[in-house]
Design an enzyme around this catalytic site. Sequence first.
Site, short mmCIF file in Angstrom:
data_model
loop_
_atom_site.label_atom_id
_atom_site.label_comp_id
_atom_site.label_asym_id
_atom_site.label_seq_id
_atom_site.Cartn_x
_atom_site.Cartn_y
_atom_site.Cartn_z
N TYR A 1 0.82 -1.22 0.00
CA TYR A 1 0.00 0.00 0.00
C TYR A 1 0.85 1.27 0.00
O TYR A 1 0.34 2.35 -0.26
CB TYR A 1 -0.95 0.03 1.22
CG TYR A 1 -2.04 -1.01 1.19
CD1 TYR A 1 -2.23 -1.83 0.08
CD2 TYR A 1 -2.89 -1.18 2.26
CE1 TYR A 1 -3.22 -2.79 0.05
CE2 TYR A 1 -3.90 -2.13 2.24
CZ TYR A 1 -4.05 -2.94 1.13
OH TYR A 1 -5.05 -3.87 1.10
N LYS B 1 3.74 -15.28 2.80
CA LYS B 1 3.68 -16.06 1.57
C LYS B 1 5.14 -16.34 1.19
O LYS B 1 5.62 -15.99 0.10
CB LYS B 1 2.94 -15.26 0.48
CG LYS B 1 2.63 -16.02 -0.78
CD LYS B 1 1.54 -17.07 -0.63
CE LYS B 1 1.37 -17.85 -1.91
NZ LYS B 1 0.49 -19.02 -1.79
N ASP C 1 -2.68 -18.32 2.20
CA ASP C 1 -3.83 -19.05 1.64
C ASP C 1 -4.34 -20.10 2.63
O ASP C 1 -5.55 -20.27 2.83
CB ASP C 1 -3.47 -19.68 0.28
CG ASP C 1 -2.07 -20.24 0.23
OD1 ASP C 1 -1.26 -19.96 1.14
OD2 ASP C 1 -1.75 -20.98 -0.73
N ASP D 1 -5.17 -6.84 5.89
CA ASP D 1 -6.39 -6.16 5.47
C ASP D 1 -7.45 -7.22 5.15
O ASP D 1 -8.60 -7.16 5.60
CB ASP D 1 -6.08 -5.31 4.23
CG ASP D 1 -7.18 -4.33 3.89
OD1 ASP D 1 -8.17 -4.26 4.64
OD2 ASP D 1 -7.06 -3.64 2.87
N ASP E 1 -10.78 -8.71 7.74
CA ASP E 1 -12.19 -8.67 7.35
C ASP E 1 -12.80 -10.06 7.38
O ASP E 1 -13.96 -10.24 7.77
CB ASP E 1 -12.35 -8.08 5.94
CG ASP E 1 -12.55 -6.57 5.98
OD1 ASP E 1 -12.16 -5.95 6.99
OD2 ASP E 1 -13.11 -6.01 5.02
#
Length: 347
Positions: free
Chosen positions: A141, A183, A216, A240, A244
């Site tokens: 970001y 990851k 994942d 992020d 959620d």
Amino acid sequence: MSDSTVPKIVLLPGDGIGPEIAAAVVEVLERLGDFEFDTRLMGGCSIDESGVALTDEVLEACKASDAVLLGAVGGPKWDTTDPDAPRPEQGLLGLRAGMGLFANLRPVRPVPALADASPLREEIIRGTDLLVVRELTGGIYFGKRGRDGDTAYDTCEYSVAEVERIARVGFAAARRGVTSVDKANVLESSRLWRETVNRVHQEEFPNVILDHLLVDNAAMQLVAEPSKFDVILTENLFGDILSDEAAMITGSIGLLPSASLGEDGLPGLFEPVHGSAPDIAGQGIANPFAMFLSAAMMLRHGLSMPDQASALESSVDRAVADGIRTRDLGGQATTAEATEAVLTRLD
Ligand code: NAD
């Protein structure tokens, strides 16, 4: 930081339902103690007033405060795909960067009385009490981005120092253990993340249980067996998305608070996880509980007032257990009635 003994709170109501829940939280906080509120514009309302989502003056006021309490920003009025037009969420990014808020904390603890609000079965969510610790000022970001002909790119960078400081927040918050999510099988920034988390663990927090999950797999485990997590420690983009996902475990976005913290001693930012809910703005039916629980996080993490924080949390819990539900929780209570219910229980 202000020098006065009365904590100075910059209140940023924002857009949509923001001003409604901000008014409610001021009533509740005034019942709990003496606070000085400095109410400012941020988000879409600030764009309308001054052309930018966050002015330098508001940022300076936030930096000079003891804590910042935010409603929510955004709405269809300011939605645009024009890359040069100001956008409300630039105010959020500006606050995070300008106040050095590198750690975002989101607790997820389903309220037993609302177990049926979760899209997951009750036996899956039972016992869930986790905290997502997300790095907030680095990664993709904030990396270099741009367009080159018909190609667009965003870059993800992390330094050792950035990973170290967020890892410390995660380990310090752990009661049972830390699950670091990355990851590392694909991304170089994730390999640096994992190496650094391992080193901070060995050198500074050897007694905390640490494990690593690929993002994942973490996304699957979070809905398959959420109760096995304590602290989920992760970088900005993964955090992020996972926070959620974790939020949905409770099934009620109107109950989720969050805190964003900087270095020790500097003001933090406290806000509900939900957005500005433009679909119900102005109707007096917004659920103020996530805002109240954000204020409780502010009392605990930002103002060193843990007793008042617990009193507020337990009043919200009891109001919900006693059947006080706004429409999003399947009831008919208005914002004013839900606020009154908490005020009564505080007394
Ligand atoms: P949202 O969270 O605003 O709303 C999603 C749904 O949940 C809506 O149906 C809404 O009515 C409901 N809802 C949310 N909070 C509620 C509350 N307290 N009480 C009752 N119902 C509630 O998400 P969205 O619709 O995707 O976004 C709306 C706007 O908010 C967008 O402009 C978005 O950019 C912005 N947004 C801001 C923040 C923030 O300020 N931190 C976060 C997310 C979205």
